[in-house]
Design an enzyme around this catalytic site. Structure first.
Site, PDB file in Angstrom:
ATOM      1  N   ARG A  12      14.004  71.555 -82.323  1.00 21.75           N
ATOM      2  CA  ARG A  12      15.045  70.994 -83.173  1.00 21.75           C
ATOM      3  C   ARG A  12      14.687  69.549 -83.521  1.00 21.75           C
ATOM      4  O   ARG A  12      14.472  68.731 -82.609  1.00 21.75           O
ATOM      5  CB  ARG A  12      16.394  71.041 -82.438  1.00 21.75           C
ATOM      6  CG  ARG A  12      17.492  70.283 -83.142  1.00 21.75           C
ATOM      7  CD  ARG A  12      18.840  70.407 -82.432  1.00 21.75           C
ATOM      8  NE  ARG A  12      19.815  69.624 -83.165  1.00 21.75           N
ATOM      9  CZ  ARG A  12      20.495  68.586 -82.669  1.00 21.75           C
ATOM     10  NH1 ARG A  12      20.329  68.205 -81.414  1.00 21.75           N
ATOM     11  NH2 ARG A  12      21.333  67.920 -83.426  1.00 21.75           N
ATOM     12  N   GLU A  40      21.587  70.201 -77.312  1.00 19.31           N
ATOM     13  CA  GLU A  40      21.130  69.054 -76.513  1.00 19.31           C
ATOM     14  C   GLU A  40      21.751  69.131 -75.137  1.00 19.31           C
ATOM     15  O   GLU A  40      22.956  69.352 -75.004  1.00 19.31           O
ATOM     16  CB  GLU A  40      21.555  67.701 -77.105  1.00 19.31           C
ATOM     17  CG  GLU A  40      20.817  67.278 -78.334  1.00 19.31           C
ATOM     18  CD  GLU A  40      21.280  65.919 -78.844  1.00 19.31           C
ATOM     19  OE1 GLU A  40      21.781  65.097 -78.044  1.00 19.31           O
ATOM     20  OE2 GLU A  40      21.142  65.682 -80.050  1.00 19.31           O
ATOM     21  N   ASN A  69      26.191  69.878 -77.950  1.00 20.21           N
ATOM     22  CA  ASN A  69      25.494  68.867 -77.160  1.00 20.21           C
ATOM     23  C   ASN A  69      26.430  68.504 -76.027  1.00 20.21           C
ATOM     24  O   ASN A  69      27.577  68.116 -76.267  1.00 20.21           O
ATOM     25  CB  ASN A  69      25.222  67.601 -77.983  1.00 20.21           C
ATOM     26  CG  ASN A  69      24.210  67.842 -79.094  1.00 20.21           C
ATOM     27  OD1 ASN A  69      23.634  68.924 -79.191  1.00 20.21           O
ATOM     28  ND2 ASN A  69      24.003  66.824 -79.906  1.00 20.21           N
ATOM     29  N   HIS A 120      21.294  63.272 -88.620  1.00 22.72           N
ATOM     30  CA  HIS A 120      21.385  62.767 -87.243  1.00 22.72           C
ATOM     31  C   HIS A 120      21.524  61.247 -87.334  1.00 22.72           C
ATOM     32  O   HIS A 120      20.678  60.494 -86.855  1.00 22.72           O
ATOM     33  CB  HIS A 120      20.174  63.208 -86.425  1.00 22.72           C
ATOM     34  CG  HIS A 120      20.399  63.196 -84.938  1.00 22.72           C
ATOM     35  ND1 HIS A 120      20.180  64.293 -84.132  1.00 22.72           N
ATOM     36  CD2 HIS A 120      20.830  62.212 -84.100  1.00 22.72           C
ATOM     37  CE1 HIS A 120      20.451  63.982 -82.865  1.00 22.72           C
ATOM     38  NE2 HIS A 120      20.846  62.712 -82.826  1.00 22.72           N
TER      39      HIS A 120
END
Ligand code: FCB
Length: 444
Positions: free
Chosen positions: A77, A353, A294, A121
Site C-alpha cells: 500500500r 496500518e 488503521n 495521504h
C-alpha cells in the site's frame, strides 16, 4: 506460531505514504504540498525535520520493491502525491509525476506484488490550501478530477483503490488542533466537521467515478478506528465512552455505511454542524468494496468536563506503551474487528496500518533486535487470526511501515519500520521484526 491461522488467500503486506518516504520534493515537476510548507515552518516539526530527502524512495524505489519481495509481501500500500500529478492542485497534468507511479506499478507487478493505491495521504497541494484547503466546497471537484487522472493512467493495472487515509486525523489535527498541516486551530469543532464533510463527499463521488472507469476495481476508504472502553462503569463514564466513540469512529462509519451522521453526535454538536447540501449523504453512502482500518491502540475514556464540546477525555491505564505513548493492547484489535463486522457489515476488511514505534539500535554488524516490535506484531497477528476464526471477513494486513520514515510532526524521531533506515547514509537494514514478518507471510 501455533496460534496463528490465516487462510491461504490472506494478503500480507506493508504500507507507506508518499511524503513520509519519497523525498525528491523538487524533482520532475512536483509542486509544493502543505507538508512542505508546514515542515519548513520553524517549531512545527521536531528537530526541524522535513520530507525533503526522507528515505529517498524517489530514487531508490526499485531497491525498495526488491525489499518488499524479500519480505514476502503479496501486497503493498502506497500513496500518490497529488502535487506530483498537479503541481498547482488542478490545471495542467505533470506527466512525469504519473510516469513515476506508473513505473512503480509495473515493477511491483513484475515482482508479483499487488499495488493498493491511496489517493490522499494528507499532502494537499499548497496551491489548494492557499484557496482555503478542505474548507472550500469546490475542493470536492478538484479531488475527483485529480483522482480521475490517476485512475485513467493506472487503472489498467491497479485494481485496488483507497480514496482517503484517516479523514479524522487530517481534518481534526490539521484544522482544529493545529499540530498537523496546515496547522490551523479552532476552539469549536466546525472546521473539522466541515473539512471532513467535504472529504466524505469527495470520497463518495470518487468511488462512483472509479467504478465507472475501472469496472473490475475494488474501492474503499481507510479510517483510523479504535476500540473504546469506559474508565469505570459509572454512567457518566459510559456516556463519555459513547461520545468518544462517536467522535473518533461513528462520525465516519455511520455516513459511509448508513448514510447519516450519528444522531447522538448531531445533537451534541448541534451548534457546530457543517453545511450539508441535499444529496450529500446519499453520495457518501456509496457502497464500498472494503473498509480499510488503521489501528494502533485503544482508548479508555472518562467523563471530563474540561474538554469542550466532548466532555470526555482519556485515561492512561497501567500497561505497556510504545514510543508514541500508545498503549499496547491487542485485545482491542479483536474487539474492534468483531464490532465493525457486527455493526456495519463491510464486505471485506483490511488492516491497512498497524505497527509500533520503539527506540531501535543498529548493532555494528547491521542487526536490529527489536523484540518489543516482534511481540507487538505477534500479539496483533494473533488477535487478527482469532477474529477471522470468529467470522470477521478480514482479508489482508498491511504492517506500518516498510521503512522507518518521516513521522509527521515527530520528524525522524519515531521509528515504525520493520526495516531500519540509517538517515545519514540512507542504507536499509531488515530488523528482526522484518524477518519475523517475512516468516509469517511465507507461512500463510
Ligand atoms: C497513521 C498515519 C501514518 C503513520 C502512522 C504511525 O495515523 O496514517 O501515516 O504516521 O499513523
Amino acid at each position: 506460531m501455533s496460534d496463528l491461522q490465516f487462510p491461504a488467500s490472506f494478503l500480507w503486506g506493508t504500507a507507506t505514504a508518499a511524503y513520509q518516504i519519497e523525498g525528491g520534493v523538487n524533482e520532475d515537476g512536483r509542486g509544493a504540498s502543505i507538508w512542505d510548507t508546514f515542515s519548513k515552518t520553524p517549531g512545527r516539526v521536531e528537530n526541524g525535520d522535513t520530507g525533503d530527502v526522507a528515505c529517498d524512495h524517489f530514487h531508490r524505489w526499485r531497491d525498495d520493491i526488491a525489499l518488499l519481495k524479500s519480505l514476502n509481501c503479496k501486497v503493498y500500500r502506497f500513496s500518490i502525491a497529488w502535487a506530483r500529478i498537479f503541481p498547482n492542485g488542478r490545471g495542467a497534468v505533470n506527466e512525469a509525476g504519473l510516469q513515476f507511479y506508473s513505473s512503480m506499478v509495473d515493477e511491483l507487478l513484475a515482482n508479483g506484488i499487488t499495488p493498493y493505491v491511496t489517493l490522499y495521504h494528507w499532502d494537499l497541494p499548497q496551491a489548494l490550501q492557499d484557496e482555503d484547503g478542505w474548507k472550500r466546497r469546490g475542493i470536492i471537484d478538484d479531488f475527483v478530477n485529480y483522482a480521475e487522472i490517476v485512475v485513467r493512467a493506472l487503472g489498467d493495472r491497479v485494481k485496488h483503490w483507497i480514496t482517503f487515509n484517516e479523514p479524522w486525523v487530517f481534518t481534526w489535527v490539521g484544522y482544529v488542533f493545529g499540530t498537523h498541516a496546515p496547522g490551523e486551530t479552532a476552539n469549536v469543532p466546525t472546521p473539522a466537521l466541515q473539512t471532513a464533510h467535504h472529504a466524505l463527499v469527495a470520497h463518495g463521488k470518487t468511488v462512483e467515478r472509479i467504478r465507472a472507469l475501472v469496472p473490475d476495481a475494488q474501492v474503499g476508504i481507510t479510517l483510523d478506528l479504535m476500540h473504546v472502553d469506559p474508565a469505570t462503569m459509572r454512567p457518566t463514564d459510559l456516556e463519555a465512552a459513547t461520545r468518544y466513540d462517536g467522535f473518533r469512529n461513528r462520525w465516519f462509519l455511520d455516513p459511509i455505511f448508513r448514510g447519516h451522521y450519528p444522531a447522538d453526535m448531531l445533537a451534541l454538536w448541534e451548534e457546530h454542524l457543517p453545511n450539508i447540501e441535499p444529496g450529500d449523504m446519499a453520495i457518501i453512502n456509496a457502497p464500498v468494496d472494503f473498509l480499510g482500518i488503521n489501528t494502533y491502540f485503544r482508548v479508555v475514556a472518562q467523563h471530563d468536563g474540561t474538554v469542550p464540546y466532548l466532555q470526555a477525555g482519556q485515561v492512561r491505564p497501567p500497561g505497556e506503551y510504545t514510543e508514541m505513548g500508545w498503549e499496547v493492547y491487542p485485545q482491542g484489535l479483536y474487539a474492534l474487528l468483531k464490532r465493525l463486522h457486527s455493526d456495519y457489515r463491510p464486505k471485506a476488511i483490511y488492516i491497512t496500518e498497524n505497527g509500533a514505534a520503539f527506540a531501535d539500535t543498529l548493532t555494528e554488524d547491521g542487526q536490529v533486535h527489536d523484540e518489543r516490535r516482534v511481540a507487538y506484531l505477534r500479539g496483533h497477528f494473533e488477535a487478527a487470526s482469532h477474529a477471522i476464526r470468529d467470522g470477521v471477513p478480514l482479508v489482508g494486513y498491511f504492517v506500518w511501515s516498510l521503512l522507518d520514515n518521516f513521522e509527521w510532526s515527530f520528524g525522524y524521531s519515531k521509528r515504525f519500520g520493520i526495516v531500519y533506515v540509517d538517515f545519514a547514509t540512507l542504507k536499509r537494514y531488515v530488523k528482526d521484526s522484518g524477518k519475523y514478518f517475512a516468516e509469517i507471510a511465507a507461512a500463510t
